[in-house]
Write an enzyme that holds these catalytic residues in place. Sequence first.
Site, short mmCIF file in Angstrom:
data_model
loop_
_atom_site.label_atom_id
_atom_site.label_comp_id
_atom_site.label_asym_id
_atom_site.label_seq_id
_atom_site.Cartn_x
_atom_site.Cartn_y
_atom_site.Cartn_z
N ASP A 55 0.82 -1.20 0.00
CA ASP A 55 0.00 0.00 0.00
C ASP A 55 0.86 1.25 0.00
O ASP A 55 2.08 1.18 0.16
CB ASP A 55 -0.96 0.00 1.21
CG ASP A 55 -0.27 -0.35 2.53
OD1 ASP A 55 0.98 -0.31 2.59
OD2 ASP A 55 -0.97 -0.67 3.50
N ASN A 81 -7.80 -2.08 13.99
CA ASN A 81 -9.18 -2.34 13.60
C ASN A 81 -9.28 -3.59 12.73
O ASN A 81 -10.31 -3.84 12.11
CB ASN A 81 -9.75 -1.13 12.85
CG ASN A 81 -8.96 -0.81 11.58
OD1 ASN A 81 -7.97 -1.48 11.27
ND2 ASN A 81 -9.37 0.21 10.86
N HIS A 86 -7.41 -4.23 10.03
CA HIS A 86 -7.12 -4.06 8.61
C HIS A 86 -5.87 -4.84 8.20
O HIS A 86 -5.00 -5.14 9.01
CB HIS A 86 -7.02 -2.57 8.21
CG HIS A 86 -5.79 -1.83 8.62
ND1 HIS A 86 -5.80 -0.49 8.90
CD2 HIS A 86 -4.51 -2.22 8.79
CE1 HIS A 86 -4.58 -0.10 9.21
NE2 HIS A 86 -3.78 -1.13 9.15
N GLU A 96 -9.68 -1.51 5.03
CA GLU A 96 -10.32 -1.15 6.28
C GLU A 96 -11.62 -1.96 6.47
O GLU A 96 -12.08 -2.61 5.53
CB GLU A 96 -10.65 0.35 6.25
CG GLU A 96 -9.45 1.26 6.02
CD GLU A 96 -8.57 1.42 7.26
OE1 GLU A 96 -8.48 0.49 8.09
OE2 GLU A 96 -7.95 2.49 7.39
C1 GLP Z 1 -0.44 0.38 8.53
C2 GLP Z 1 -0.14 -0.19 7.13
C3 GLP Z 1 -0.10 -1.70 7.14
C4 GLP Z 1 0.54 -2.16 8.42
C5 GLP Z 1 -0.39 -1.87 9.57
C6 GLP Z 1 0.20 -2.13 10.95
O1 GLP Z 1 -1.33 1.40 8.53
N1 GLP Z 1 -1.02 0.23 6.11
O2 GLP Z 1 0.57 -2.17 5.97
O3 GLP Z 1 0.79 -3.55 8.36
O4 GLP Z 1 -0.92 -0.56 9.48
O5 GLP Z 1 1.21 -1.22 11.25
P1 GLP Z 1 2.16 -1.37 12.52
O6 GLP Z 1 2.99 -2.57 12.28
O7 GLP Z 1 2.97 -0.10 12.56
O8 GLP Z 1 1.28 -1.51 13.70
#
Ligand code: GLP
Length: 254
Positions: free
Chosen positions: A81, A147, A149, A154
């Site tokens: 992403d 959440n 995702h 989302e």
């Molecule tokens: C982000 C990214 C994801 C990531 C997730 C968890 O917003 N879009 O690709 O895996 O949220 O992030 P983190 O590992 O910093 O908790």
Amino acid sequence: MTGASPATAPRAGRTGIRLVRVPNGRVGAVAVHEVAETVADHPRAVLGVATGSTPLELYAALARRRTHGLRTDAMTLVALDEYVGLGGDDPRDYATYVRRTIATPLGIPDDRVHVPSGTTDADAAAFEHGIAGMGGVDLQILGIGRNGHIGFNEPGADAASRTRIVSLDEVTRRANAEHFDGDLDAVPTHAITQGVGTILDARRILLLAAGRGKAAALRAALTGPVSAEVPASYLQRHPAVVVIADDDACEELE
Ligand code: GLP
């Protein structure tokens, strides 16, 4: 898996998910075995990479393996992403993250690093076309949002969704504000993300989860119904998923 810490029993018969519970602080150190094995067997593997904080130790550990002779520079990287609206040289840009944190330390040249970008359906379709052209993703590394995702899919995301432009959930924007000096207004409102269907096309998936903040999402993803409300629950439909989660993230699991 070699070197893994105590694993809980696989939820045999219900899903293709194998859960490996590790002590806090050990997610990257255990995950690197899984990735290194794939790369050692297939130096030209297509590795799907997540951004965020959780996989940072994995990427650092992989780079250390390289200095000890693991050939990582023939891989292709595909990111999940990207924010819409940040400048290309913005340090919070995921393309910058992937280059600095993964591609450069692993010696992977720019022409084998693919990060979604753009704002149109044609941009999204071109990214999908690119993944198909490289024969698909061999191993997809995923994080999980508070959440539930995956990527930037989302709550509400369709199981069959493909790469597209999405608007970001308030929960996600608040969580990611820490990377924008705590300024929620600075966090982009939109992103381009691989769809759930795109992610599920990967041959194998490695989901990493660390911290108490992920416990409820992990419980819902692994033990709840498969539901659009928790996009990570769609992973229950994939035949080959390994989840590496620390004690804190496993707190709400039985
Ligand atoms: C982000 C990214 C994801 C990531 C997730 C968890 O917003 N879009 O690709 O895996 O949220 O992030 P983190 O590992 O910093 O908790």
